[in-house]
Design an enzyme around this catalytic site. Sequence first.
Site, PDB file in Angstrom:
ATOM      1  N   LYS A 166       1.559   3.965  -3.062  1.00 44.09           N
ATOM      2  CA  LYS A 166       1.138   5.364  -2.855  1.00 44.09           C
ATOM      3  C   LYS A 166       2.334   6.312  -2.996  1.00 44.09           C
ATOM      4  O   LYS A 166       2.188   7.428  -3.525  1.00 44.09           O
ATOM      5  CB  LYS A 166       0.497   5.540  -1.475  1.00 44.09           C
ATOM      6  CG  LYS A 166      -0.885   4.908  -1.323  1.00 44.09           C
ATOM      7  CD  LYS A 166      -1.945   5.510  -2.231  1.00 44.09           C
ATOM      8  CE  LYS A 166      -2.482   6.819  -1.726  1.00 44.09           C
ATOM      9  NZ  LYS A 166      -3.600   7.328  -2.570  1.00 44.09           N
ATOM     10  N   TYR A 198       0.824  -1.214   0.000  1.00 47.55           N
ATOM     11  CA  TYR A 198       0.000   0.000   0.000  1.00 47.55           C
ATOM     12  C   TYR A 198       0.858   1.263   0.000  1.00 47.55           C
ATOM     13  O   TYR A 198       0.736   2.111  -0.882  1.00 47.55           O
ATOM     14  CB  TYR A 198      -0.944  -0.031   1.218  1.00 47.55           C
ATOM     15  CG  TYR A 198      -1.644   1.281   1.504  1.00 47.55           C
ATOM     16  CD1 TYR A 198      -2.416   1.915   0.531  1.00 47.55           C
ATOM     17  CD2 TYR A 198      -1.541   1.888   2.762  1.00 47.55           C
ATOM     18  CE1 TYR A 198      -3.063   3.123   0.802  1.00 47.55           C
ATOM     19  CE2 TYR A 198      -2.192   3.079   3.035  1.00 47.55           C
ATOM     20  CZ  TYR A 198      -2.939   3.701   2.056  1.00 47.55           C
ATOM     21  OH  TYR A 198      -3.572   4.885   2.313  1.00 47.55           O
TER      22      TYR A 198
END
Length: 491
Positions: A241, A237
């Site tokens: 990002k 994640y």
Amino acid sequence: MELGSALQFLDNKSILVTGATGFLAKIFVEKILRVQPNVKKLYLLLRAADDKSAIHRLHNEIIGKDLFKVLKEKCGKNFNSFISEKITLVPGDISLEDLGVKDSNLVQEMWREMDVVVNLAATTNFDERYDVALGLNTLGAKYVVSFAKKCSKLKVLVHVSTAYVSGERSGLILETPYAMGETLNGVSGLDINTEKKVVEEKLNELRLLGASDKEITRAMKDLGIERARKYGWPNTYVFTKSMGEMLVGDSKGNMAVVILRPTIITSTYKEPFPGWAEGVRTIDSLAVGYAKGKLTFFLGDVESVVDVIPADMVVNAMIVAMIAHVKHQPVENIYQVGSSMRNPMKYSDLQDYGFRYFSKKPWINKDGTPVIVGKVKVMNSMASFHRYMALRYVLLLKGLELANTAFCQFFQGAYSDLNRKIKFVMRLVDIYRPYLFFDAIFDDINTEKLRMAARSSLEENDMFYFDPKCIDWNDYFMNIHIPGIVKYIFK
């Protein structure tokens, strides 16, 4: 920095919101429609095969939610016509060129009309398939910038990231951008095009081997963790990002861009009403596990700061930053929105709130009996956790393995079940470990400058509050957040 009127700024504006069915996006959409009904149009991009399924998602996953009850009361019988007038649904996919919008007339309309683009589309699963996370969190950011550049009267793009792009760094985390190819551990060679090729090659290899869907999912999850850790990030994640931020910074050109980095987002503090929550998030899963009597120990440093921020404050920060960048285009464009700098709270506080709340209002089991909660055992190191697992479960597993062999696989079911559960727990701990022992404070000097500008020159400063110093954490958790989570689970 004079900000003037937020309501005047929003008047007659067209805004594209990606990831429109997400938690933060819904709160943003509701806020805009409630405080400025004269907004021209909100274009909501969501994954849908066609217009019919897009309408179904709008009613089921957005306006059908409790979140919109204040707006419904305000509009009365005109609610549906108001929604029809103000919302245009855009079936699409941000992991594709032109956001995957098939209707060419709608694309042309958006390029002609759009004033603001807000990118909230993301997968927030720490253990996501790498192909999925790379498509949404990284390449999606690139496609949103590319789309925004084609909007002839665009004033600003707001890209929502996460404060945890900082990985496992300790100390004071500054609001600084990532250069293209920058890594957290100094390992060179990070190239987003190479990452795309790694994914494609792995998928092709798995298909040639005839791997099942389940095997492909597992392999892609493992690949994400492997690639993230190669360059110093703890999970898929935050790695994807971070690369998304790199692409936004590298490709924005002269466009006004805001990058917002919220910390752990919790239920609403005040608007449209206190305690609206959706989904059981990271810290909430700990609270629910504890309330049900399933969390018997806590792994982590209870004296470390847990950085949380209510969702409505994040949305208000987005709107104020948007206005500041349209009117003044300040040099700083990264805003960390959290509480650790201005109003820190510790994991020990969370433990105390949970104990007091569920002692007073215990969780009721399906058989009607209340769950009696007690103080949990704290393990403040990975070594103590591994010792606990070895004594409590691994020895039992070894015993089952021997018994299974001696009794001709009689215990195979029990052995497989326990082995699976142990592997699942160990993987979860491995993924969440950096946050359980997190030792950093998020600097928010840019965000504080925004707050100061809002206090001195925003006409509706009280309406767009985002100062965590005003939060009494005891009151918020005991009377707003935990009741909100309990209500969500039992509704």
